[in-house]
Design an enzyme around this catalytic site. Structure first.
Site, PDB file in Angstrom:
ATOM      1  N   CYS A  82      88.435  63.080 110.645  1.00  0.00           N
ATOM      2  CA  CYS A  82      88.691  63.433 112.318  1.00  0.00           C
ATOM      3  C   CYS A  82      89.818  64.379 112.383  1.00  0.00           C
ATOM      4  O   CYS A  82      89.939  65.038 113.748  1.00  0.00           O
ATOM      5  CB  CYS A  82      88.628  62.095 113.020  1.00  0.00           C
ATOM      6  SG  CYS A  82      87.979  60.639 112.235  1.00  0.00           S
ATOM      7  N   LYS A 320      87.696  59.937 124.476  1.00  0.00           N
ATOM      8  CA  LYS A 320      86.349  59.130 124.921  1.00  0.00           C
ATOM      9  C   LYS A 320      85.771  59.924 126.045  1.00  0.00           C
ATOM     10  O   LYS A 320      84.575  59.334 126.093  1.00  0.00           O
ATOM     11  CB  LYS A 320      87.484  57.926 125.765  1.00  0.00           C
ATOM     12  CG  LYS A 320      86.978  57.125 126.484  1.00  0.00           C
ATOM     13  CD  LYS A 320      85.960  56.347 125.594  1.00  0.00           C
ATOM     14  CE  LYS A 320      84.689  55.548 126.481  1.00  0.00           C
ATOM     15  NZ  LYS A 320      83.636  56.564 126.804  1.00  0.00           N
ATOM     16  N   HIS A 324      84.005  63.431 121.113  1.00  0.00           N
ATOM     17  CA  HIS A 324      84.774  63.365 119.880  1.00  0.00           C
ATOM     18  C   HIS A 324      83.756  64.005 119.040  1.00  0.00           C
ATOM     19  O   HIS A 324      83.288  63.096 118.107  1.00  0.00           O
ATOM     20  CB  HIS A 324      85.189  61.808 119.424  1.00  0.00           C
ATOM     21  CG  HIS A 324      85.858  61.916 118.311  1.00  0.00           C
ATOM     22  ND1 HIS A 324      86.727  62.821 117.793  1.00  0.00           N
ATOM     23  CD2 HIS A 324      86.081  60.837 117.279  1.00  0.00           C
ATOM     24  CE1 HIS A 324      87.179  62.529 116.609  1.00  0.00           C
ATOM     25  NE2 HIS A 324      86.945  61.235 116.539  1.00  0.00           N
TER      26      HIS A 324
END
Lengths: 377, 133
Positions: A82, A320, A324
């Site tokens: 990520c 959020k 993402h």
């Protein structure tokens, strides 16, 4: 050698059923290139986590360069789970610093909505050990759930306090031009949402999405200067960490970035934080010394991180609510910091923003990427 | 399609069924799963070390949406466990009863089925912990 950002553009995070991973990259890249008339790109870097598994496509560097008609141009893909987007920006920064390149195009991309949920869960778990974490059934979200339990037990924190992070994110997303979920939510909404991995609920977990964000880094002056770009790592296997509640990678990268940038932490006007889950946001803020240990959720509930307060965070919705698209997220954060510092953030503008920080994480603080940027006066 | 990579499962069989980890011959630090280089002192002088099969549950989670190879067993329970030698391990919990799953519960390792490749396919076994008191 100073490193500047000449242009930056982020596609709205969404579910792009009619677009391929190539379309997403090209759409974002063209917008960034068009903003700098006559720019000659001499290197292309793509940040991406899961295109091999999700899209049966690797070799994204050459794929993007050739799709943009850039014959012969050097191109590579950078991967750090990520944290891929942030890591790609870091490699672009180093390329400019080296003096070998004048303009580097960095694109963060993820096209993950073609997968069903169990396949997405598998893809995300690949940030952790195949032999020893995935094998025992531990998904990425379950590791964060265990960490959240340990955090709440160790510091005696109420679950409800943790839920303020998604509330802040969603509030800022309402007027965010590229956010996936432009809808305000309450602590009660978070509390009542379905449990995914107790204590993590649907509304306290960053959603998956498709997206691409592009940045042109340059040795030529632009509206924003990158003052520091640092990466650090932590043990890949969370259970093997001496202190599981210490985000060591974030701590190290932040300290180095502050030192290199020549600013002090109190000069930071806003922060694009890696808020994949409330516990990640909390441990990130605590590792950077912004909140005392065990106190970040309380600071969030007291309004310390709201727009117009001491230190606004997640100014366009964070992971959020902006969304993402994992390997693109770090690039999205840098685009957002650029918009704040260039004064093009519209209704989400942090008034008088001069210095901004982005915090992008791969795995559970396994890789941490910190960027500190300033407005060029 | 195989749910695990069969030869990788075979390579790790001692780790999965007997919980063989590592011990640093220079500083004595113990690790699970095994390591190539000591995380405490940097030594490469590492030997195999069987882990204790008892420990204490520090935290657990009930996972409703596991990865694809475990989805037929949903929900699955996972625990963060401190073994009696001080080494932490994340493991599936067998025979989970939420009444008994508490921070501080004593747990014991057992060998159970992790997943299988379907009718006539491979069955993958490995450690799971269950509450012992």
């Amino acid at each position: 050698m100073s490193v500047f950002i000449r242009s930056a553009y982020a596609l709205p995070v969404s579910e792009y059923w009619t677009k391929s991973i190539v379309d997403l990259m090209v759409d974002a890249a063209n917008r960034a290139i068009d903003a700098v008339p006559g720019v000659k790109i001499d290197k292309v870097i793509v940040g991406n986590m899961m295109s091999g598994y999700a899209n049966h496509q690797e070799h994204l560097g050459a794929l993007l360069a050739s799709s943009l008609g850039m014959k012969g141009v050097e191109a590579i893909k950078v991967e750090a789970a990520c944290g891929s987007g942030g890591a790609a920006i870091h490699e672009g920064y180093l390329s400019i610093k080296s003096g070998e390149y004048e303009n580097v195009l960095v694109v963060g991309v993820e096209k993950m909505k073609d997968m069903d949920t169990p396949k997405t869960t598998k893809a995300l778990a690949m940030a952790e050990s195949s032999d020893f974490t995935q094998a025992v059934g531990a998904s990425f979200i379950s590791l964060n759930a265990l960490l959240m339990r340990l955090y709440m037990n160790s510091y005696n924190v109420d679950e409800e306090l943790m839920d303020y992070f998604p509330v802040i994110a969603h509030k800022n997303a309402v007027t965010s031009p590229h956010a996936q979920y432009r809808k305000a939510i309450t602590v009660d909404d978070v509390k009542r949402s379905p449990v995914i991995a107790d204590p993590i609920k649907l509304l306290s977990s960053a959603p998956s999405g498709d997206g691409a964000a592009a940045v042109i880094l340059s040795s030529k002056e632009g509206p924003v200067e990158v003052l520091a770009s640092e990466i650090a790592t932590n043990d890949l296997i969370v259970a093997q960490r001496e202190e599981p509640l210490r985000f060591l990678a974030t701590e190290i990268a932040f300290k180095k970035a502050i030192k290199k940038s020549g600013i002090s932490a109190s000069d930071i006007d806003f922060m694009e934080l890696h808020d994949a889950f409330p516990v990640v946001a909390s441990l990130g803020l605590e590792a950077m010394g912004i909140s005392k240990k065990g106190k970040a959720p309380q600071d969030a509930s007291n309004g310390r991180f709201n727009m117009g307060s001491e230190l606004p965070i997640l100014t366009f919705g964070g992971l959020k609510a902006r969304g993402h698209p994992v390997g693109a997220t770090g690039a999205y954060q840098v685009v957002e910091a650029f918009m704040q510092l260039a004064g093009t953030a519209g209704q989400n503008q942090v008034k008088g923003a001069k210095v901004g920080l982005t915090h992008n994480v791969g795995g559970v603080d396994t890789t941490a990427v910190i960027h500190i940027m300033r407005r060029v006066e | 399609m195989n749910k695990m990579i069969p030869i990788a499962y075979w390579r790790n069989r001692k780790v999965y069924t007997r919980m063989i980890g590592s011990k640093c011959k220079d500083c004595g630090a113990e690790f699970f799963p095994p390591v190539r280089v000591c995380k405490k002192c940097g030594s490469r002088n590492i030997e195999e070390k069987e882990m204790p099969r008892t420990g204490t549950l520090l935290a657990y989670t009930k996972l409703s949406e596991p990865a694809q190879e475990f989805k037929e067993y949903a929900p699955i329970y996972l625990g963060f466990i401190r073994l009696d030698n001080g080494v932490n391990v994340i493991s599936m919990i067998a025979d989970a009863d939420e009444e008994k799953l508490k921070s501080g519960s004593r747990v014991q390792a057992t060998v159970r089925k992790w997943t299988e490749d379907g009718k006539g396919g491979l069955i993958y076994y490995g450690y799971k912990f269950r509450v012992s008191d």
